[in-house]
Design an enzyme around this catalytic site. Structure first.
Site, PDB file in Angstrom:
ATOM      1  N   ASN A  13       0.888  -1.173   0.000  1.00 27.46           N
ATOM      2  CA  ASN A  13       0.000   0.000   0.000  1.00 27.46           C
ATOM      3  C   ASN A  13       0.923   1.219   0.000  1.00 27.46           C
ATOM      4  O   ASN A  13       1.684   1.423   0.953  1.00 27.46           O
ATOM      5  CB  ASN A  13      -0.844  -0.052   1.270  1.00 27.46           C
ATOM      6  CG  ASN A  13      -2.101   0.777   1.241  1.00 27.46           C
ATOM      7  OD1 ASN A  13      -2.797   0.854   2.236  1.00 27.46           O
ATOM      8  ND2 ASN A  13      -2.441   1.415   0.134  1.00 27.46           N
ATOM      9  N   CYS A  75      -6.176   5.357   7.913  1.00 27.64           N
ATOM     10  CA  CYS A  75      -5.431   4.420   7.062  1.00 27.64           C
ATOM     11  C   CYS A  75      -4.400   3.732   7.934  1.00 27.64           C
ATOM     12  O   CYS A  75      -3.447   4.359   8.406  1.00 27.64           O
ATOM     13  CB  CYS A  75      -4.753   5.137   5.899  1.00 27.64           C
ATOM     14  SG  CYS A  75      -3.709   4.027   4.915  1.00 27.64           S
ATOM     15  N   ASN A 170     -13.326   4.215   9.607  1.00 25.80           N
ATOM     16  CA  ASN A 170     -13.839   4.352   8.250  1.00 25.80           C
ATOM     17  C   ASN A 170     -14.703   3.121   7.962  1.00 25.80           C
ATOM     18  O   ASN A 170     -14.504   2.059   8.547  1.00 25.80           O
ATOM     19  CB  ASN A 170     -12.707   4.512   7.222  1.00 25.80           C
ATOM     20  CG  ASN A 170     -11.670   3.413   7.309  1.00 25.80           C
ATOM     21  OD1 ASN A 170     -11.729   2.545   8.167  1.00 25.80           O
ATOM     22  ND2 ASN A 170     -10.704   3.425   6.410  1.00 25.80           N
ATOM     23  N   HIS A 172     -16.488  -0.237   6.506  1.00 29.06           N
ATOM     24  CA  HIS A 172     -16.062  -1.448   5.796  1.00 29.06           C
ATOM     25  C   HIS A 172     -17.232  -2.414   5.654  1.00 29.06           C
ATOM     26  O   HIS A 172     -18.041  -2.590   6.575  1.00 29.06           O
ATOM     27  CB  HIS A 172     -14.935  -2.154   6.553  1.00 29.06           C
ATOM     28  CG  HIS A 172     -13.634  -1.435   6.471  1.00 29.06           C
ATOM     29  ND1 HIS A 172     -12.696  -1.670   5.479  1.00 29.06           N
ATOM     30  CD2 HIS A 172     -13.112  -0.454   7.243  1.00 29.06           C
ATOM     31  CE1 HIS A 172     -11.658  -0.875   5.648  1.00 29.06           C
ATOM     32  NE2 HIS A 172     -11.882  -0.127   6.712  1.00 29.06           N
ATOM     33  N   GLU A 221     -10.949  -0.171  -2.239  1.00 25.83           N
ATOM     34  CA  GLU A 221     -11.037   0.971  -1.335  1.00 25.83           C
ATOM     35  C   GLU A 221     -11.779   2.149  -1.953  1.00 25.83           C
ATOM     36  O   GLU A 221     -11.761   2.353  -3.166  1.00 25.83           O
ATOM     37  CB  GLU A 221      -9.629   1.425  -0.920  1.00 25.83           C
ATOM     38  CG  GLU A 221      -8.863   0.406  -0.093  1.00 25.83           C
ATOM     39  CD  GLU A 221      -7.637   1.006   0.559  1.00 25.83           C
ATOM     40  OE1 GLU A 221      -7.760   2.099   1.143  1.00 25.83           O
ATOM     41  OE2 GLU A 221      -6.561   0.401   0.479  1.00 25.83           O
ATOM     42  N   ARG A 222     -12.390   2.943  -1.074  1.00 25.03           N
ATOM     43  CA  ARG A 222     -12.996   4.206  -1.507  1.00 25.03           C
ATOM     44  C   ARG A 222     -11.927   5.110  -2.097  1.00 25.03           C
ATOM     45  O   ARG A 222     -10.867   5.305  -1.519  1.00 25.03           O
ATOM     46  CB  ARG A 222     -13.621   4.951  -0.321  1.00 25.03           C
ATOM     47  CG  ARG A 222     -14.853   4.386   0.263  1.00 25.03           C
ATOM     48  CD  ARG A 222     -15.385   5.297   1.376  1.00 25.03           C
ATOM     49  NE  ARG A 222     -14.370   5.570   2.395  1.00 25.03           N
ATOM     50  CZ  ARG A 222     -14.548   6.397   3.421  1.00 25.03           C
ATOM     51  NH1 ARG A 222     -15.689   7.040   3.570  1.00 25.03           N
ATOM     52  NH2 ARG A 222     -13.598   6.584   4.311  1.00 25.03           N
ATOM     53  N   CYS A 230      -4.708  -3.190   2.670  1.00 25.34           N
ATOM     54  CA  CYS A 230      -5.505  -2.170   3.361  1.00 25.34           C
ATOM     55  C   CYS A 230      -5.499  -2.521   4.843  1.00 25.34           C
ATOM     56  O   CYS A 230      -6.059  -3.544   5.246  1.00 25.34           O
ATOM     57  CB  CYS A 230      -6.931  -2.138   2.816  1.00 25.34           C
ATOM     58  SG  CYS A 230      -8.033  -1.009   3.710  1.00 25.34           S
ATOM     59  N   GLY A 233      -8.867  -2.393   6.444  1.00 22.29           N
ATOM     60  CA  GLY A 233      -9.629  -3.503   5.871  1.00 22.29           C
ATOM     61  C   GLY A 233      -9.253  -4.828   6.496  1.00 22.29           C
ATOM     62  O   GLY A 233     -10.115  -5.690   6.735  1.00 22.29           O
TER      63      GLY A 233
END
Length: 289
Positions: A13, A75, A170, A172, A221-222, A230, A233
């Site tokens: 990432n 993140c 965030n 999921h 991912e958005r 992620c 995630g």
């Protein structure tokens, strides 16, 4: 405007990291998009900004912008790179720091082997806080939790496409598959994201359970599409698996970018994520106005 940057990656990432400890750069949405562009800019899944703390008990502020230029809440892979960056740049000599994001305070710790552990905080299950709007949907109970069938998404013949929903700061949606490599991530990911039950969009995880202590995971991912890894995630997938009675409290998560280790002791406890963080190169770039 000409700015210095550092390119970093955590389990594949990848990030552009900016030092804003001496003052905000004031970048526009278009300039963040330019930095993330893999043809005309540096290329990254997200842009990370390191900023000075603005409150007692906090060491730094941590801002995250997706490749589409929009700011997001969290993140995890970026948090590990954040810790490696502030230590290697001499911005701190501490092995543990507290950083403020838009949504929560994170505790970051540098391990003796060079990996970084992030206290990702408590998972959020309250549907309005995720946010998830269940209007018109009917949950299916499983173990002591539930999955949410999404009738608009095509699945295997005779099977319902269902997701477990959770927030790690965030949103999921976690979908369970038999073979993650064969999963139509690029097709089903955007379809799930477009569902009205996710008013702020959603990161869509496709999880294959290998054993009670190992999973394979791909995430759409958005604002970025599918990434090599992620962190939030991975946390969401493991939390979902534990709540559904399918996983143990410590799980290795294999992504296309590498392995992350996620630990969660259960309700009321924070999620801990451990993994690598690497500097790729440094440079400077002229940004368009």
């Amino acid at each position: 405007m000409h700015i210095p940057f550092t390119k970093m990656q955590g389990a594949g990432n990848d990030f552009v990291v900016l030092d804003e400890t001496q003052g905000r750069l004031g970048l526009s949405t278009a300039q963040y998009r330019f930095l993330a562009d893999r043809h005309f800019g540096v290329g990254a899944d997200q842009i990370l900004s390191v900023r000075s703390a603005s409150a007692p008990g906090i060491d730094f502020e941590y801002a995250i912008h997706n490749a589409d230029g929009n700011e997001v809440e969290h993140c995890g892979n970026g948090a590990r790179c954040f810790m490696r960056y502030v230590h290697s740049r001499g911005l701190t000599t501490q092995d543990s720091v507290r950083v403020q994001t838009v949504e929560r305070v994170l505790q970051l710790h540098r391990e003796a082997d060079g990996r970084v552990t992030v206290d990702m905080g408590l998972p959020i299950f309250d549907l309005p806080q995720i946010p998830f709007d269940p209007q018109g949907l009917q949950p299916v109970a499983e173990n002591t939790w539930q999955k949410w069938p999404l009738a608009q998404i095509e699945s295997a013949p005779g099977a319902m496409f269902s997701v477990a929903v959770v927030s790690m700061g965030n949103p999921h949606a976690v979908h369970f598959v038999d073979n993650v490599e064969a999963a139509p991530v690029a097709v089903q990911g955007p379809l799930v994201q477009s569902q009205p039950c996710f008013p702020n969009g959603v990161n869509v995880g496709f999880m294959q359970i290998v054993s009670r202590s190992q999973i394979k995971l791909r995430v759409y991912e958005r604002g970025a599409g599918e990434t090599l890894a992620c962190g939030t995630g991975a946390c969401a997938a493991v939390v979902a698996g534990i709540r559904l009675g399918l996983l143990d409290a410590r799980v290795d998560v294999d992504t296309h970018g590498g392995r992350l280790t996620i630990a969660w002791a259960g309700m009321g406890q924070p999620v801990l994520m451990t993994g690598p963080a690497t500097t790729v190169f440094e440079g400077s770039i002229a940004l368009p106005d």
